[in-house]
Design an enzyme around this catalytic site. Structure first.
Site, mmCIF file in Angstrom:
data_model
loop_
_atom_site.group_PDB
_atom_site.id
_atom_site.type_symbol
_atom_site.label_atom_id
_atom_site.label_comp_id
_atom_site.label_asym_id
_atom_site.label_seq_id
_atom_site.Cartn_x
_atom_site.Cartn_y
_atom_site.Cartn_z
ATOM 1 N N LYS A 103 0.846 -1.207 0.000
ATOM 2 C CA LYS A 103 0.000 0.000 0.000
ATOM 3 C C LYS A 103 0.877 1.251 0.000
ATOM 4 O O LYS A 103 0.609 2.221 -0.721
ATOM 5 C CB LYS A 103 -0.955 -0.017 1.207
ATOM 6 N N GLN A 111 -5.064 -1.907 9.390
ATOM 7 C CA GLN A 111 -4.909 -3.211 8.736
ATOM 8 C C GLN A 111 -5.501 -4.309 9.624
ATOM 9 O O GLN A 111 -5.210 -4.388 10.816
ATOM 10 C CB GLN A 111 -3.425 -3.481 8.444
ATOM 11 N N ASP A 119 -11.218 2.352 3.435
ATOM 12 C CA ASP A 119 -11.445 0.903 3.309
ATOM 13 C C ASP A 119 -12.918 0.593 3.039
ATOM 14 O O ASP A 119 -13.257 -0.520 2.627
ATOM 15 C CB ASP A 119 -11.064 0.194 4.619
HETATM 16 N N1 GUN Z 1 -7.014 -7.228 5.692
HETATM 17 C C1 GUN Z 1 -7.270 -7.946 4.560
HETATM 18 N N2 GUN Z 1 -7.767 -7.118 3.595
HETATM 19 C C2 GUN Z 1 -7.831 -5.882 4.135
HETATM 20 C C3 GUN Z 1 -8.254 -4.630 3.627
HETATM 21 O O1 GUN Z 1 -8.696 -4.482 2.477
HETATM 22 N N3 GUN Z 1 -8.157 -3.588 4.487
HETATM 23 C C4 GUN Z 1 -7.692 -3.731 5.765
HETATM 24 N N4 GUN Z 1 -7.658 -2.635 6.536
HETATM 25 N N5 GUN Z 1 -7.299 -4.891 6.263
HETATM 26 C C5 GUN Z 1 -7.364 -5.960 5.448
#
Ligand code: GUN
Length: 293
Positions: free
Chosen positions: A52, A96, A119
């Site tokens: 990211k 996350q 998100d």
């Molecule tokens: N864990 C797995 N996929 C995601 C996501 O798209 N966003 C976040 N914050 N955590 C995750």
């Protein structure tokens, strides 16, 4: 059979975002700023967050990574979230997942200001999405819709079977596929671990979206000739021949299913790269106040 190239599509979209950001910066506007909170040292989460941050660089965004150890308490996380909610220099942020067991994940998600919830996990964004209002859509479902759009996969009036009912993928992608829009406007069935006749239901599908996290679950006998198959699985399976010690495995038996398909996404290189790309799209939307004024 058309192979849907998520990696290439994601690169194209990130280049489009970078061009927009260059224009913003040339007009003396601040570059979009994404903050990621990472708790602990889970290998998968570390990789996702590193990717990211890398995607932010590619798009010309500012990014900040805030790290905590596994034993961080919930109050500390909530304080950080409150600070980020109030920080005018932060356009969007993510926490996350998964979080350690002593943290109430839902309380964390609900503490995030929906206007900065890039998100798309906050109930306000989920609710707005379900009734077709402007919102941050969660990245994986949005990435799937973007692939269907860019590859002109017919969806209107088609039978779509979603395998899996998670809050992050199965439920939201089912919602988007049934929405009166293009792509969308499909006849949607969601099947899951308790479904009877799962194979028979899949055999009726024009579009299968497999999001259950079981390597090779979708076999050729479950797929109608000419179906479009979207594989959301990204399970790490041990592989001694790889430097990392593992490889990513999709939910679809690609080798045997692909020859029957009109369209199919590979793993890796299909839906996966689109997920981070859509997070970048959401961050740009947050920075330009395109969703919430
Ligand atoms: N864990 C797995 N996929 C995601 C996501 O798209 N966003 C976040 N914050 N955590 C995750």
């Amino acid at each position: 059979m058309t192979l849907i190239d998520g990696k290439l599509t994601a690169e194209t979209i990130k280049a489009e975002i970078a061009a927009t950001v260059s224009e913003m910066v040339a007009a003396e506007k601040r570059a979009p700023h994404l903050v990621a909170i990472l708790v602990g040292h889970d290998g998968g989460s570390e990789t996702y967050v590193a990717n990211k941050v890398k995607a932010c660089e590619r798009c010309g965004f500012r990014s900040t990574l805030i790290r905590y150890e596994d034993d961080v308490d919930q109050a500390t996380l909530l304080d950080t979230i409150a600070r980020l909610n109030d920080d005018d220099e932060v356009d969007g942020f993510i926490v996350q997942l998964p979080l350690p067991r002593h943290i109430d994940e839902q309380a964390i998600i609900e503490a995030i200001d929906p206007r900065k919830d890039v998100d798309g996990f906050h109930p306000v964004n989920v609710g707005r999405m379900s009734i077709g209002l402007p919102c941050f859509k969660s990245a994986t479902p949005a990435g799937i819709m973007e692939l269907l759009k860019r590859y002109d996969v017919p969806t209107s009036g088609k039978r779509c079977v979603v395998i899996g009912r998670s809050n992050i993928v199965g439920k939201p992608v089912a919602t988007l596929m049934m929405q009166k829009s293009n792509p969308g406007n499909a006849t949607v069935t969601v099947v899951h671990s308790a479904s009877e006749n799962l194979k028979e239901i899949c055999r009726e599908a024009d579009i299968i979206i497999a999001a259950l996290g079981k390597p090779g679950f979708v076999t050729a006998d479950m797929v109608k000739d000419g179906a479009a198959v979207i594989d959301v699985g990204t399970t790490r399976v041990p592989d001694a021949s790889r430097k990392s010690g593992f490889r990513l495995s999709g939910d679809v038996d690609f080798e045997n299913v692909a020859p029957k398909c009109s369209f199919i996404t590979p793993v890796p290189g299909g839906v996966g790269p689109m997920t981070i790309c859509m997070l970048m799209c959401n961050t740009l939307l947050a920075a330009t106040h395109a969703i919430y004024k």
